[in-house]
Design a protein around this motif. Structure first.
Motif, mmCIF file in Angstrom:
data_model
loop_
_atom_site.group_PDB
_atom_site.id
_atom_site.type_symbol
_atom_site.label_atom_id
_atom_site.label_comp_id
_atom_site.label_asym_id
_atom_site.label_seq_id
_atom_site.Cartn_x
_atom_site.Cartn_y
_atom_site.Cartn_z
ATOM 1 N N THR A 122 40.668 47.922 32.700
ATOM 2 C CA THR A 122 39.283 47.600 33.046
ATOM 3 C C THR A 122 38.735 48.603 34.050
ATOM 4 O O THR A 122 39.469 49.419 34.608
ATOM 5 N N GLU A 125 34.805 45.431 35.821
ATOM 6 C CA GLU A 125 34.008 44.328 35.285
ATOM 7 C C GLU A 125 33.273 44.665 33.994
ATOM 8 O O GLU A 125 33.172 43.829 33.100
ATOM 9 N N HIS A 126 32.746 45.871 33.891
ATOM 10 C CA HIS A 126 31.841 46.187 32.784
ATOM 11 C C HIS A 126 32.556 46.628 31.509
ATOM 12 O O HIS A 126 31.978 46.546 30.427
ATOM 13 N N SER A 128 36.321 46.530 29.270
ATOM 14 C CA SER A 128 37.693 46.056 29.080
ATOM 15 C C SER A 128 38.238 46.669 27.796
ATOM 16 O O SER A 128 37.572 46.627 26.755
ATOM 17 N N LEU A 153 34.229 40.564 29.505
ATOM 18 C CA LEU A 153 34.647 39.339 30.193
ATOM 19 C C LEU A 153 35.475 38.457 29.267
ATOM 20 O O LEU A 153 36.503 37.900 29.675
ATOM 21 N N ARG A 156 39.005 39.724 28.956
ATOM 22 C CA ARG A 156 39.821 39.398 30.134
ATOM 23 C C ARG A 156 40.202 37.917 30.147
ATOM 24 O O ARG A 156 41.313 37.554 30.554
ATOM 25 N N GLU A 168 43.328 47.588 36.577
ATOM 26 C CA GLU A 168 42.081 48.301 36.846
ATOM 27 C C GLU A 168 42.334 49.804 36.907
ATOM 28 O O GLU A 168 43.085 50.283 37.759
#
Length: 209
Positions: A122, A125-126, A128, A153, A156, A168
């Motif tokens: 990731t 957040e934006h 994945s 999201l 995840r 990350e």
């Protein structure tokens, strides 16, 4: 059609001129030869002028009609283009339903693919990216799912449900998002970074690379 109209007008004008010159024609045999030629010349000149004027009016009317017809055809053509564009675009409601259906299919594939992944990369957040690697069956790691924002999201969330490690790595996530699609193998310029992530996950899980 236009030539027939012109001949009809010329004939009509000739009849009118002849009618107007009826009295002159009646006395023509009584005059001298010179007077006769003069009268005939005047008659022919008046006839030519009236025919020319009539043809000019006809040409003007025809021009105005053709201009009006062209404008009408042009308006119809624009309407046909709009109608064709509307038909090609389709009903907005139908397009919306198609998009929803496509999103549902894509989400179903993600639900099936993410549990097979070894790691989720990731940014955090934006983006994945779900990566799977089987060294016995694959020549390189494979991206089994990729998404941004709400899809990222969802990836995840599925990963958390199946205890799949989420790591990350911002540069790597951006690189993969910009260079691969779902089902593609990791590009060579990302081998080292992906290998580092997989090694980290294997160590964390106590699994040999």
């Amino acid at each position: 059609m236009r030539w027939t109209s012109a001949r009809s007008i010329a004939g009509g004008v000739a009849a009118i001129v002849s009618w107007r010159m009826h009295d002159v024609l009646m006395v023509l045999p009584q005059g001298s030869l010179l007077q006769g030629f003069a009268l005939i010349g005047r008659l022919m000149l008046e006839l030519a002028l009236m025919v020319a004027l009539a043809l000019l009016i006809l040409a003007l009317l025809d021009y105005m009609f053709q201009k009006w017809k062209h404008a009408k055809d042009l308006r119809m053509s624009k309407q046909e283009v709009r109608d064709e564009h509307k038909d090609s675009e389709g009903d907005p409601k139908l397009k919306h339903r198609r998009r929803q259906f496509a999103q549902q299919i894509a989400m179903q594939r993600i639900n099936q693919a993410v549990p097979t992944a070894d790691v989720i990369v990731t940014n955090p957040e934006h983006i994945s990216v779900a990566i799977r690697y089987d060294p016995k069956a694959m020549h390189a790691p494979q991206v089994v799912a990729i998404g941004v924002d709400h899809v990222a999201l969802r990836i995840r969330q599925i990963a958390a449900t199946h205890a799949i490690p989420i790591v990350e790595r911002k540069p790597l996530a951006r690189l993969l998002h910009g260079s691969v699609k779902t089902g593609d193998f990791v590009p060579p310029d990302a081998y080292a970074a992906v290998a580092e992530v997989l090694a980290f996950v294997y160590r964390m899980n106590g699994r040999a690379a």
